[in-house]
Design a protein around this motif. Structure first.
Motif, PDB file in Angstrom:
ATOM      1  N   THR A 222      41.392  62.897  31.531  1.00  0.00           N
ATOM      2  CA  THR A 222      42.749  61.880  31.070  1.00  0.00           C
ATOM      3  C   THR A 222      43.149  60.925  32.040  1.00  0.00           C
ATOM      4  O   THR A 222      43.403  60.055  31.513  1.00  0.00           O
ATOM      5  CB  THR A 222      44.009  63.229  31.205  1.00  0.00           C
ATOM      6  OG1 THR A 222      43.431  64.241  30.457  1.00  0.00           O
ATOM      7  CG2 THR A 222      45.167  62.368  30.521  1.00  0.00           C
ATOM      8  N   ARG A 223      42.740  60.737  32.864  1.00  0.00           N
ATOM      9  CA  ARG A 223      43.085  59.041  33.485  1.00  0.00           C
ATOM     10  C   ARG A 223      42.048  58.532  33.630  1.00  0.00           C
ATOM     11  O   ARG A 223      42.639  57.407  33.914  1.00  0.00           O
ATOM     12  CB  ARG A 223      42.800  59.679  35.465  1.00  0.00           C
ATOM     13  CG  ARG A 223      44.408  60.884  35.866  1.00  0.00           C
ATOM     14  CD  ARG A 223      44.323  60.963  37.310  1.00  0.00           C
ATOM     15  NE  ARG A 223      45.428  62.002  38.430  1.00  0.00           N
ATOM     16  CZ  ARG A 223      46.248  62.020  37.727  1.00  0.00           C
ATOM     17  NH1 ARG A 223      46.821  60.913  37.379  1.00  0.00           N
ATOM     18  NH2 ARG A 223      46.744  62.950  38.166  1.00  0.00           N
ATOM     19  N   VAL A 224      40.814  58.465  33.077  1.00  0.00           N
ATOM     20  CA  VAL A 224      39.905  57.617  32.469  1.00  0.00           C
ATOM     21  C   VAL A 224      40.910  56.832  31.255  1.00  0.00           C
ATOM     22  O   VAL A 224      40.016  55.766  31.090  1.00  0.00           O
ATOM     23  CB  VAL A 224      38.607  58.187  32.177  1.00  0.00           C
ATOM     24  CG1 VAL A 224      37.586  57.194  31.652  1.00  0.00           C
ATOM     25  CG2 VAL A 224      38.443  58.226  33.710  1.00  0.00           C
ATOM     26  N   ALA A 225      40.967  57.918  30.602  1.00  0.00           N
ATOM     27  CA  ALA A 225      41.876  57.573  29.509  1.00  0.00           C
ATOM     28  C   ALA A 225      42.900  56.921  28.841  1.00  0.00           C
ATOM     29  O   ALA A 225      43.169  56.115  28.552  1.00  0.00           O
ATOM     30  CB  ALA A 225      42.078  58.338  28.186  1.00  0.00           C
ATOM     31  N   ALA A 226      43.686  56.762  30.280  1.00  0.00           N
ATOM     32  CA  ALA A 226      44.913  56.151  30.897  1.00  0.00           C
ATOM     33  C   ALA A 226      44.784  54.517  30.826  1.00  0.00           C
ATOM     34  O   ALA A 226      45.469  53.673  31.077  1.00  0.00           O
ATOM     35  CB  ALA A 226      45.699  57.152  31.891  1.00  0.00           C
ATOM     36  N   ALA A 227      43.284  54.741  31.210  1.00  0.00           N
ATOM     37  CA  ALA A 227      43.139  53.843  32.456  1.00  0.00           C
ATOM     38  C   ALA A 227      42.531  52.748  31.357  1.00  0.00           C
ATOM     39  O   ALA A 227      42.718  50.905  31.330  1.00  0.00           O
ATOM     40  CB  ALA A 227      41.859  53.917  34.141  1.00  0.00           C
TER      41      ALA A 227
END
Length: 448
Positions: free
Chosen positions: A217-222
């Motif tokens: 999810t943090r990858v998606a946010a980035a």
């Protein structure tokens, strides 16, 4: 006048597989039980005869295996089919009407398999052919695949799409890393990376691998930030809230939902409404009735002014349909421990909202969640029999569909049964035992 047993869809399903006798029935039954990891004894031949020839409904201990074996719910299988009319039930797992006919199905499946190999080879060629720069055909191919995956994710078991999802995710990131992307293409590719990372993260959450889910999810946010897409940025906060909610971390769920709702405050699509629904559900777990009322009212008011955006046009998990909004609203009330006839009617309406598998907003997880909510609300109204009826379709789901959210929802009903004034009743004890056995086998889910 001689009595005739009703013609059930169960008989049609067996006939399509060439099963005519108890002797034909038992080998595929044993294989289905093995897939579920169950050691329950075979039904007696006389029992199977009663199912096939007399239309008797099987005891509950046999139902999960029959569902796994035939791919349809018990309610569908034991529905009478009028003579001369073809049965038209939607399978729970990947089965087409053609595939039900063994000889034709084998040939067609082999044709599809070899054809898919050719498509894969051609796709790999196209993705690697533009060695100097990424062409429009490559981006169009990825557009089609992203749209397909977004659409099918809520409708099919994760095991059916996991390989394609990971492969497409890898292809997008290989293009981003390869240095062959024109500046005008970067934002679009980062948006695709955000969407696919969102789906992969949701998949890990469905498999109860929360660490991997939050990392992705943090990858998606980035990626969403690099795409400069406020809707996707807010959406990733919603996914963080969702992961925390199913992990029984309501404070974190509330924090992320509030954070995302602030980002989406001025957006006209439905992502802002979803975040308010997530905020209300987290507040309900925390016992904050005032915030539940306020957030749900805000979402209701904003529904009248929605202008669908690019995420809504994708559909799937990226839009928040009115059916889902009602489901979330009802769930918040159920979590607060409320019951009563009016709320039960709303809960039944929420279940009906997901009763048509041909609807574009249908999702098996939302259907199961709304059924568990209906069970809770009926239990809060001291309707034990109604509770059992509401959760029955969930307990009959095949192993392919038992994702983390559905299991947690079912366990909430079990917990409420343990706290119920009727907890010592025989019917309550039997239902609790059934729910306890529900999550024991989920082998069809891909591994984290």
């Amino acid at each position: 006048m001689e009595w005739e047993a009703p013609v059930l869809f169960f008989r049609h399903a067996l006939d399509a597989r060439g099963i005519r006798t108890p002797e034909d029935f038992l080998p595929p039954y044993r294989k289905a039980a093995e897939r579920l990891g169950l050691d329950n004894a075979d039904p007696a031949p006389k029992t199977v005869e009663g199912w096939i020839y007399e239309g008797r409904k099987p005891q509950r201990v046999f139902r999960p295996v029959i569902v796994e074996m035939l791919g349809y719910s018990i309610d569908d299988l034991w529905t009478e089919v009028p003579e001369g009319s073809p049965p038209n039930f939607v399978p729970l797992i990947d089965a087409s009407p053609t595939a039900l006919h063994a000889d034709a199905g084998v040939e067609l499946n082999e044709m599809k398999r070899t054809g898919a190999m050719a498509v894969r080879r051609a796709k790999d060629f196209l993705l690697g052919a533009d060695r100097e720069r990424v062409g429009d055909d490559t981006l169009g191919l990825l557009d089609d695949e992203v749209q397909r995956l977004v659409a099918v994710y809520p409708r099919e078991p994760l095991s059916a799409i996991w390989h394609d999802l990971l492969e497409t995710h890898d292809q997008v990131f290989c293009l981003l890393e390869g240095g062959r992307v024109r500046p005008s293409q970067l934002r679009d590719l980062y948006a695709k990376g955000a969407m696919l990372s969102f789906l992969v993260a949701k998949g890990f959450n469905d498999m109860e691998d929360r660490h991997q889910a939050m990392t992705m999810t943090r990858v998606a946010a980035a990626c969403a930030r690099d795409a400069e897409h406020p809707g996707l940025i807010a959406l990733t906060d919603g996914l963080k809230s969702l992961i925390a909610y199913w992990a029984d971390k309501p404070e974190d769920a509330y924090h992320y939902a509030s954070q995302g709702a602030a980002i989406a405050a001025n957006l006209r699509g439905t992502v802002g409404l979803w975040l308010l629904g997530l905020k209300a559900r987290a507040a309900a777990v925390l016992g904050d009735e005032e915030t539940v009322r306020t957030a749900n009212q805000q979402a209701s008011d904003r529904r009248e002014h929605v202008v669908p955006d690019d995420l809504d046009q994708l559909g799937g998990l990226f839009t928040y349909a009115p059916e889902k909004q009602l489901y979330y609203s009802v769930e918040a009330e159920a979590l607060l421990g409320h019951g009563g006839a009016q709320l039960a009617a709303q809960a039944e309406q929420a279940v009906m909202g997901f009763s048509d598998p041909t609807s574009p907003h249908w999702a098996f997880g939302d259907l199961a969640g709304s059924q568990c909510d209906l069970a809770l609300i009926r239990l809060h109204s001291e309707d034990v029999e109604g509770t059992a009826d509401a959760i029955r379709p969930v307990l009959d789901l095949p192993s392919t569909h038992r994702n983390n959210g559905i299991v947690v929802s079912a366990m909430r009903v079990r917990g409420a049964l343990m706290r119920s004034p009727a907890r010592s009743a025989v019917a309550v004890k039997e239902l609790r035992a059934e729910i306890e056995a529900f999550p024991t086998s989920r082998r069809a889910l891909p591994r984290g």
